[in-house]
Design a protein around this motif. Structure first.
Motif, PDB file in Angstrom:
ATOM      1  N   LEU A 273      37.317  -3.079  -2.503  1.00 42.22           N
ATOM      2  CA  LEU A 273      36.679  -4.367  -2.074  1.00 42.22           C
ATOM      3  C   LEU A 273      38.157  -5.005  -3.098  1.00 42.22           C
ATOM      4  O   LEU A 273      38.149  -6.216  -2.778  1.00 42.22           O
TER       5      LEU A 273
ATOM      6  N   LYS B  33      41.454  -8.347   2.258  1.00 39.41           N
ATOM      7  CA  LYS B  33      40.618  -7.345   3.834  1.00 39.41           C
ATOM      8  C   LYS B  33      40.309  -6.043   3.583  1.00 39.41           C
ATOM      9  O   LYS B  33      41.202  -5.343   4.037  1.00 39.41           O
TER      10      LYS B  33
ATOM     11  N   SER C 263      34.495  -3.908   4.167  1.00 42.08           N
ATOM     12  CA  SER C 263      33.763  -4.680   3.330  1.00 42.08           C
ATOM     13  C   SER C 263      32.315  -4.890   3.377  1.00 42.08           C
ATOM     14  O   SER C 263      31.385  -5.807   2.050  1.00 42.08           O
ATOM     15  N   ARG C 264      31.982  -4.132   3.903  1.00 41.77           N
ATOM     16  CA  ARG C 264      29.796  -4.599   3.766  1.00 41.77           C
ATOM     17  C   ARG C 264      29.502  -3.129   3.606  1.00 41.77           C
ATOM     18  O   ARG C 264      28.385  -2.699   3.413  1.00 41.77           O
TER      19      ARG C 264
ATOM     20  N   THR D 250      26.742  -4.327   0.639  1.00 41.79           N
ATOM     21  CA  THR D 250      25.787  -4.300   1.081  1.00 41.79           C
ATOM     22  C   THR D 250      25.306  -4.446   1.574  1.00 41.79           C
ATOM     23  O   THR D 250      23.359  -4.287   1.055  1.00 41.79           O
TER      24      THR D 250
ATOM     25  N   SER E 107      33.282  -9.375 -10.084  1.00 39.16           N
ATOM     26  CA  SER E 107      33.644 -10.248  -9.318  1.00 39.16           C
ATOM     27  C   SER E 107      35.339 -10.905  -9.498  1.00 39.16           C
ATOM     28  O   SER E 107      35.547 -10.964  -8.851  1.00 39.16           O
TER      29      SER E 107
ATOM     30  N   ILE F 146      37.565  -8.911  -6.605  1.00 36.04           N
ATOM     31  CA  ILE F 146      37.459  -8.731  -5.663  1.00 36.04           C
ATOM     32  C   ILE F 146      37.572 -10.308  -5.329  1.00 36.04           C
ATOM     33  O   ILE F 146      37.687 -11.485  -5.797  1.00 36.04           O
TER      34      ILE F 146
ATOM     35  N   ASP G 260      37.662 -12.189  -2.063  1.00 35.07           N
ATOM     36  CA  ASP G 260      37.056 -12.327  -1.458  1.00 35.07           C
ATOM     37  C   ASP G 260      35.757 -13.327  -1.706  1.00 35.07           C
ATOM     38  O   ASP G 260      35.078 -12.518  -1.857  1.00 35.07           O
TER      39      ASP G 260
ATOM     40  N   LEU H 216      32.487 -12.354   1.200  1.00 33.49           N
ATOM     41  CA  LEU H 216      31.594 -11.184   0.797  1.00 33.49           C
ATOM     42  C   LEU H 216      30.980 -11.260  -0.989  1.00 33.49           C
ATOM     43  O   LEU H 216      30.213 -10.750  -0.877  1.00 33.49           O
TER      44      LEU H 216
ATOM     45  N   SER I 269      28.066 -13.062  -0.547  1.00 34.92           N
ATOM     46  CA  SER I 269      26.975 -12.275   0.296  1.00 34.92           C
ATOM     47  C   SER I 269      26.064 -11.153  -0.915  1.00 34.92           C
ATOM     48  O   SER I 269      25.374 -11.406  -0.988  1.00 34.92           O
ATOM     49  N   ILE I 270      26.944 -10.409  -1.414  1.00 35.83           N
ATOM     50  CA  ILE I 270      27.099 -10.230  -2.687  1.00 35.83           C
ATOM     51  C   ILE I 270      25.325 -10.808  -3.680  1.00 35.83           C
ATOM     52  O   ILE I 270      24.450 -10.319  -3.885  1.00 35.83           O
TER      53      ILE I 270
END
Length: 408
Positions: free
Chosen positions: A254, A259, A263-264, A267, A290, A293, A295, A298, A301-302
């Motif tokens: 990440l 990209k 990436s998931r 999460t 953070s 990161i 993105d 993303l 979402s976290i």
């Protein structure tokens, strides 16, 4: 409603005791009594202290059992690591069980850095007496340091604290004694010591998170933290500290690519962690870098997969470190998300401008108050703006003579 025929002609003393009314007296449900916890006055949720009194105040009285607190790390991971150590130290003092997971530092090294608890009379700040104006004129002239209209106003309360005491205070200049630290039961998860599993169905990026989630599940079921488990012994709280998830040391990409390929993975782990904590007497604090990161979607979402989320911005290495406006603070704190537990609307912090400072012995979170402009020149207007205004005035009034005002 008519009474049964068999009991119409009988006296009340001879009636069967089973023919009583079905209504029962409403009684309060008994809450679980665990040392180091208290019920929330807002929603009745069981709360534990984070170890930082001001942070408990921001979270609505404490950290709810069964929830996840996300801490977005500062750039050098100094203050986020300190809050994690506060959280673990509070668990040691309250005799809660600990679960520490890390990929960079050994969990034993983190436990050896826990701050030492201090006495109550040293930790509790004493109220500051407000200065009163004297009746004598000479004393009144000496006391008038500011404008007369602000003289009788009460002093601004910067510290965040509630009326009821919850949690303990700690001295960050000293480490906890080994006798106190060893009295608490701790479960450790050090990623370099975990055996690697070669599997063709799962990606290598998922092995670290899946092993961590499996280890957590085993500890919760084996030690009896599951709510569905029979109460064979006295219940306790499991405090979970997960350090720097999402970094490259956990095998995640990440922080390495714009990209990321997987990436998931984080999460998915947080989704499983949150479901596991909902059915157990556990509470978790997760730190994530953070700032690495890239993105932002993303990262959003976290944040939404956690119940509480705060972000730390340190002044170390930035322009604000030498700015005299922030000389009393070491960084800013942002509240990203507050929990919505057993209520339709959660309690939001009454102040959004927050800052933290590290004193000689204590870490505190306060309301951000900038100092007044005490310069002798015109305030709130820089010299560049004054020069620009003078240039524009000279251009517009070139036909006028001297320094006279423009005549429209």
């Amino acid at each position: 409603m008519a009474a049964p025929m068999s009991s119409v002609g009988k006296p009340s003393a001879e009636r069967s005791p089973f023919n009583t009314t079905s209504f029962q007296k409403k009684t309060r449900s008994k809450l679980i009594s665990i040392p180091g916890t208290r019920p929330s006055v807002q929603n009745g949720q069981l709360l534990v202290s984070t170890g930082v009194t001001s942070l408990d105040y921001l979270l609505g009285g404490g950290l709810a059992v069964g929830t996840v607190l996300l801490i977005e790390e500062d750039r050098y991971d100094s203050y986020s690591r300190m809050i994690l150590k506060y959280f673990l130290a509070e668990g040691v003092v309250c005799r809660h069980e600990l679960f520490v997971a890390a990929a960079q530092d050994n969990p034993d090294d983190i436990l050896q850095e826990l701050p030492a608890p201090i006495l109550d009379d040293v930790a509790i700040p004493k109220p500051v007496e407000q200065p009163r104006l004297s009746v004598e004129p000479q004393d009144s002239l000496d006391a008038m340091k500011i404008a007369w209209r602000y003289q009788n106003l009460p002093k601004v309360q910067s510290a965040l604290a509630s009326s009821s005491r919850f949690g303990h205070y700690y001295d960050v200049s000293k480490t906890m004694e080994p006798e106190i630290r060893q009295a608490a039961k701790c479960h450790r998860f050090y990623l370099p010591e975990q055996p690697t599993q070669s599997s063709s169905t799962h990606s290598s990026k998922l092995e670290s998170y899946s092993a961590l989630l499996k280890s957590l599940q085993e500890v919760i079921h084996r030690e009896g933290f599951d709510v569905a488990a029979p109460m064979s012994k006295s219940r306790n709280i499991l405090r979970i500290g997960l350090h720097s998830l999402g970094s490259a040391l956990w095998g995640d990409d990440l922080c390495c690519h714009d990209k990321p390929r997987n990436s998931r993975t984080l999460t998915t782990f947080l989704y499983g962690l949150r479901a596991l904590l909902r059915s157990s007497l556990s509470v978790a604090v997760v730190t994530v870098p953070s700032h690495l990161i890239q993105d932002r979607a993303l990262m959003g979402s976290i944040t939404r997969l956690c119940d509480n989320a705060i972000a730390l911005e340190s002044f170390k290495g930035s322009e604000r470190e030498t700015n005299p406006l922030y000389k009393d603070y070491h960084g800013l704190l942002y509240v990203r998300q507050v929990p919505h537990l057993n209520c339709l609307a959660s309690k939001l912090p009454d102040h959004k401008d927050l800052a933290f400072k590290l004193k000689r012995k204590q870490f505190t979170i306060e309301r951000l108050h900038l100092p007044p402009d005490l310069s002798e020149t015109v305030s709130r207007v820089s010299r560049g703006e004054l020069a620009g205004a003078a240039t524009a005035a000279s251009a517009c009034g070139s036909g006028s003579s001297g320094n006279k005002h423009l005549d429209f």
